[in-house]
Design a protein around this motif. Structure first.
Motif, PDB file in Angstrom:
ATOM      1  N   ALA A  26       0.836  -1.248   0.118  1.00  0.00           N
ATOM      2  CA  ALA A  26       0.404   0.251   0.312  1.00  0.00           C
ATOM      3  C   ALA A  26       0.826   0.315   0.194  1.00  0.00           C
ATOM      4  O   ALA A  26       0.306   2.259  -1.342  1.00  0.00           O
ATOM      5  CB  ALA A  26      -0.700  -0.248   1.449  1.00  0.00           C
ATOM      6  N   SER A  27       1.684   1.114   0.782  1.00  0.00           N
ATOM      7  CA  SER A  27       2.753   2.504   0.573  1.00  0.00           C
ATOM      8  C   SER A  27       3.881   2.487  -0.618  1.00  0.00           C
ATOM      9  O   SER A  27       3.752   4.100  -0.436  1.00  0.00           O
ATOM     10  CB  SER A  27       3.527   2.303   2.233  1.00  0.00           C
ATOM     11  N   MET A  28       4.036   1.526  -1.134  1.00  0.00           N
ATOM     12  CA  MET A  28       4.605   1.605  -2.457  1.00  0.00           C
ATOM     13  C   MET A  28       3.342   2.346  -3.151  1.00  0.00           C
ATOM     14  O   MET A  28       3.454   3.063  -3.960  1.00  0.00           O
ATOM     15  CB  MET A  28       5.005   0.676  -2.854  1.00  0.00           C
ATOM     16  N   LYS A  29       2.354   2.042  -3.598  1.00  0.00           N
ATOM     17  CA  LYS A  29       1.697   2.355  -4.140  1.00  0.00           C
ATOM     18  C   LYS A  29       1.317   3.004  -4.131  1.00  0.00           C
ATOM     19  O   LYS A  29       0.640   4.082  -4.705  1.00  0.00           O
ATOM     20  CB  LYS A  29       0.392   0.980  -4.199  1.00  0.00           C
ATOM     21  N   LEU A  30       0.539   3.725  -3.026  1.00  0.00           N
ATOM     22  CA  LEU A  30       0.542   5.083  -2.680  1.00  0.00           C
ATOM     23  C   LEU A  30       1.014   6.460  -2.116  1.00  0.00           C
ATOM     24  O   LEU A  30       0.826   7.692  -3.069  1.00  0.00           O
ATOM     25  CB  LEU A  30      -0.546   5.071  -1.516  1.00  0.00           C
ATOM     26  N   PHE A  31       3.283   6.197  -2.056  1.00  0.00           N
ATOM     27  CA  PHE A  31       3.722   7.192  -1.965  1.00  0.00           C
ATOM     28  C   PHE A  31       4.658   7.512  -2.952  1.00  0.00           C
ATOM     29  O   PHE A  31       5.140   8.126  -2.899  1.00  0.00           O
ATOM     30  CB  PHE A  31       3.463   7.137  -0.792  1.00  0.00           C
ATOM     31  N   GLN A  32       4.638   6.144  -3.419  1.00  0.00           N
ATOM     32  CA  GLN A  32       6.379   5.741  -4.659  1.00  0.00           C
ATOM     33  C   GLN A  32       5.787   6.761  -5.645  1.00  0.00           C
ATOM     34  O   GLN A  32       4.603   6.955  -6.232  1.00  0.00           O
ATOM     35  CB  GLN A  32       6.807   5.000  -4.697  1.00  0.00           C
ATOM     36  N   PRO A  33       6.937   7.514  -5.604  1.00  0.00           N
ATOM     37  CA  PRO A  33       6.467   8.763  -7.675  1.00  0.00           C
ATOM     38  C   PRO A  33       6.208   7.760  -8.864  1.00  0.00           C
ATOM     39  O   PRO A  33       7.223   6.261  -8.598  1.00  0.00           O
ATOM     40  CB  PRO A  33       7.564   9.612  -7.706  1.00  0.00           C
ATOM     41  N   ALA A  34       5.358   7.540  -9.472  1.00  0.00           N
ATOM     42  CA  ALA A  34       5.288   6.824 -10.609  1.00  0.00           C
ATOM     43  C   ALA A  34       6.144   6.522 -10.977  1.00  0.00           C
ATOM     44  O   ALA A  34       6.070   5.115 -12.648  1.00  0.00           O
ATOM     45  CB  ALA A  34       3.723   8.054 -11.418  1.00  0.00           C
ATOM     46  N   GLU A  35       6.943   7.249 -11.519  1.00  0.00           N
ATOM     47  CA  GLU A  35       8.677   6.742 -12.486  1.00  0.00           C
ATOM     48  C   GLU A  35       9.131   5.680 -11.488  1.00  0.00           C
ATOM     49  O   GLU A  35       9.875   4.600 -11.805  1.00  0.00           O
ATOM     50  CB  GLU A  35       9.527   8.027 -12.339  1.00  0.00           C
ATOM     51  N   THR A  36       9.169   5.434 -10.112  1.00  0.00           N
ATOM     52  CA  THR A  36       9.148   4.848  -9.711  1.00  0.00           C
ATOM     53  C   THR A  36       9.035   3.509  -9.325  1.00  0.00           C
ATOM     54  O   THR A  36       9.607   2.193  -9.616  1.00  0.00           O
ATOM     55  CB  THR A  36       9.794   4.806  -7.731  1.00  0.00           C
ATOM     56  N   LEU A  37       7.222   3.640  -9.257  1.00  0.00           N
ATOM     57  CA  LEU A  37       6.892   2.424  -9.208  1.00  0.00           C
ATOM     58  C   LEU A  37       6.845   1.616 -10.711  1.00  0.00           C
ATOM     59  O   LEU A  37       6.998   0.755 -10.982  1.00  0.00           O
ATOM     60  CB  LEU A  37       5.229   2.956  -9.178  1.00  0.00           C
ATOM     61  N   ALA A  38       6.898   2.847 -12.023  1.00  0.00           N
ATOM     62  CA  ALA A  38       7.582   1.942 -13.025  1.00  0.00           C
ATOM     63  C   ALA A  38       8.174   1.750 -13.445  1.00  0.00           C
ATOM     64  O   ALA A  38       8.215   0.025 -14.298  1.00  0.00           O
ATOM     65  CB  ALA A  38       6.877   3.171 -14.493  1.00  0.00           C
ATOM     66  N   GLN A  39       8.947   1.493 -12.417  1.00  0.00           N
ATOM     67  CA  GLN A  39      10.414   0.535 -12.461  1.00  0.00           C
ATOM     68  C   GLN A  39      10.307  -0.321 -12.739  1.00  0.00           C
ATOM     69  O   GLN A  39      10.955  -1.553 -12.645  1.00  0.00           O
ATOM     70  CB  GLN A  39      11.756   1.450 -11.918  1.00  0.00           C
ATOM     71  N   MET A  40       9.648  -0.631 -10.948  1.00  0.00           N
ATOM     72  CA  MET A  40       9.341  -1.746 -10.313  1.00  0.00           C
ATOM     73  C   MET A  40       7.930  -2.529 -10.617  1.00  0.00           C
ATOM     74  O   MET A  40       8.252  -3.991 -10.913  1.00  0.00           O
ATOM     75  CB  MET A  40       9.442  -1.628  -9.404  1.00  0.00           C
ATOM     76  N   TRP A  41       7.578  -2.276 -11.686  1.00  0.00           N
ATOM     77  CA  TRP A  41       5.892  -2.667 -12.342  1.00  0.00           C
ATOM     78  C   TRP A  41       5.902  -1.876 -13.522  1.00  0.00           C
ATOM     79  O   TRP A  41       5.445  -1.106 -12.646  1.00  0.00           O
ATOM     80  CB  TRP A  41       4.761  -2.311 -10.879  1.00  0.00           C
ATOM     81  N   PRO A  42       5.758  -2.802 -14.323  1.00  0.00           N
ATOM     82  CA  PRO A  42       5.524  -1.485 -15.588  1.00  0.00           C
ATOM     83  C   PRO A  42       4.416  -1.431 -15.763  1.00  0.00           C
ATOM     84  O   PRO A  42       3.525  -0.294 -16.565  1.00  0.00           O
ATOM     85  CB  PRO A  42       6.251  -2.304 -16.585  1.00  0.00           C
ATOM     86  N   TRP A  43       3.373  -2.145 -15.614  1.00  0.00           N
ATOM     87  CA  TRP A  43       1.767  -2.324 -16.087  1.00  0.00           C
ATOM     88  C   TRP A  43       1.822  -0.396 -14.622  1.00  0.00           C
ATOM     89  O   TRP A  43       0.557  -0.187 -14.793  1.00  0.00           O
ATOM     90  CB  TRP A  43       1.239  -3.506 -15.158  1.00  0.00           C
ATOM     91  N   THR A  44       2.392  -0.309 -13.951  1.00  0.00           N
ATOM     92  CA  THR A  44       1.739   1.048 -13.527  1.00  0.00           C
ATOM     93  C   THR A  44       1.569   2.173 -13.987  1.00  0.00           C
ATOM     94  O   THR A  44       0.609   3.055 -14.106  1.00  0.00           O
ATOM     95  CB  THR A  44       2.783   1.117 -11.633  1.00  0.00           C
ATOM     96  N   GLU A  45       2.930   1.983 -15.478  1.00  0.00           N
ATOM     97  CA  GLU A  45       2.223   3.223 -16.013  1.00  0.00           C
ATOM     98  C   GLU A  45       1.111   3.839 -16.538  1.00  0.00           C
ATOM     99  O   GLU A  45       0.425   5.037 -16.323  1.00  0.00           O
ATOM    100  CB  GLU A  45       3.500   3.465 -17.105  1.00  0.00           C
ATOM    101  N   GLN A  46       0.045   2.855 -16.850  1.00  0.00           N
ATOM    102  CA  GLN A  46      -0.941   2.652 -17.627  1.00  0.00           C
ATOM    103  C   GLN A  46      -1.628   2.807 -16.683  1.00  0.00           C
ATOM    104  O   GLN A  46      -3.392   3.034 -17.266  1.00  0.00           O
ATOM    105  CB  GLN A  46      -0.738   1.688 -19.234  1.00  0.00           C
ATOM    106  N   ASN A  47      -1.501   2.244 -15.641  1.00  0.00           N
ATOM    107  CA  ASN A  47      -3.077   2.054 -14.960  1.00  0.00           C
ATOM    108  C   ASN A  47      -2.644   2.723 -13.460  1.00  0.00           C
ATOM    109  O   ASN A  47      -2.866   2.402 -12.698  1.00  0.00           O
ATOM    110  CB  ASN A  47      -2.856   0.163 -14.290  1.00  0.00           C
ATOM    111  N   ARG A  48      -2.425   4.303 -13.315  1.00  0.00           N
ATOM    112  CA  ARG A  48      -2.686   4.632 -12.703  1.00  0.00           C
ATOM    113  C   ARG A  48      -3.459   4.771 -11.114  1.00  0.00           C
ATOM    114  O   ARG A  48      -3.288   5.121 -10.131  1.00  0.00           O
ATOM    115  CB  ARG A  48      -2.163   6.408 -12.772  1.00  0.00           C
TER     116      ARG A  48
END
Length: 124
Positions: A26-48
């Motif tokens: 939850a903390s990763m998904k809610l508080f990490q910048p989108a770019e950081t998430l996209a590096q770890m989980w590529p699907w997050t870029e298109q599905n914010r």
């Protein structure tokens, strides 16, 4: 040590593990910048929006798996939360498989099994 004491410790360890893991997600998904998430989980870029919704669900599940039993008011809520975690992990697995990411569902299956263990112990 009695078997029931060992089982009790194991149950609490499972609840704490699942709660901490969901809180981390939850903390990763809610508080990490989108770019950081996209590096770890590529699907997050298109599905914010999906990331934010699942982050909120993860946070509620983290609280619901542990808090009701800690305050002993409505410990049945832990059972319902575990069912919710199972549903969440099934949907997450289907999502990853539909994107060709079947290799990433191992953690979802593991969390599902931990939730099943919690349900099994609650129903005993």
């Amino acid at each position: 040590m009695k078997t029931s004491k060992i089982l009790s410790i194991t149950i609490w360890a499972a609840k704490i593990f699942l709660s901490v893991s969901l809180l981390w997600a939850a903390s990763m998904k809610l508080f990490q910048p989108a770019e950081t998430l996209a590096q770890m989980w590529p699907w997050t870029e298109q599905n914010r929006s999906l990331v934010l919704v699942t982050g909120i669900i993860d946070a509620v599940a983290a609280i619901g798996i542990l808090l009701p039993d800690l305050i002993t008011l409505k410990s049945r809520l832990t059972l319902y939360t575990a069912y919710g975690v199972i549903i969440l992990m099934i949907f997450a697995s289907v999502f990853h498989i539909s994107r060709g990411e079947a290799g990433q569902i191992g953690i979802n299956i593991f969390f599902l099994l931990v939730a099943l263990f919690i349900i099994w112990t609650k129903k005993r």
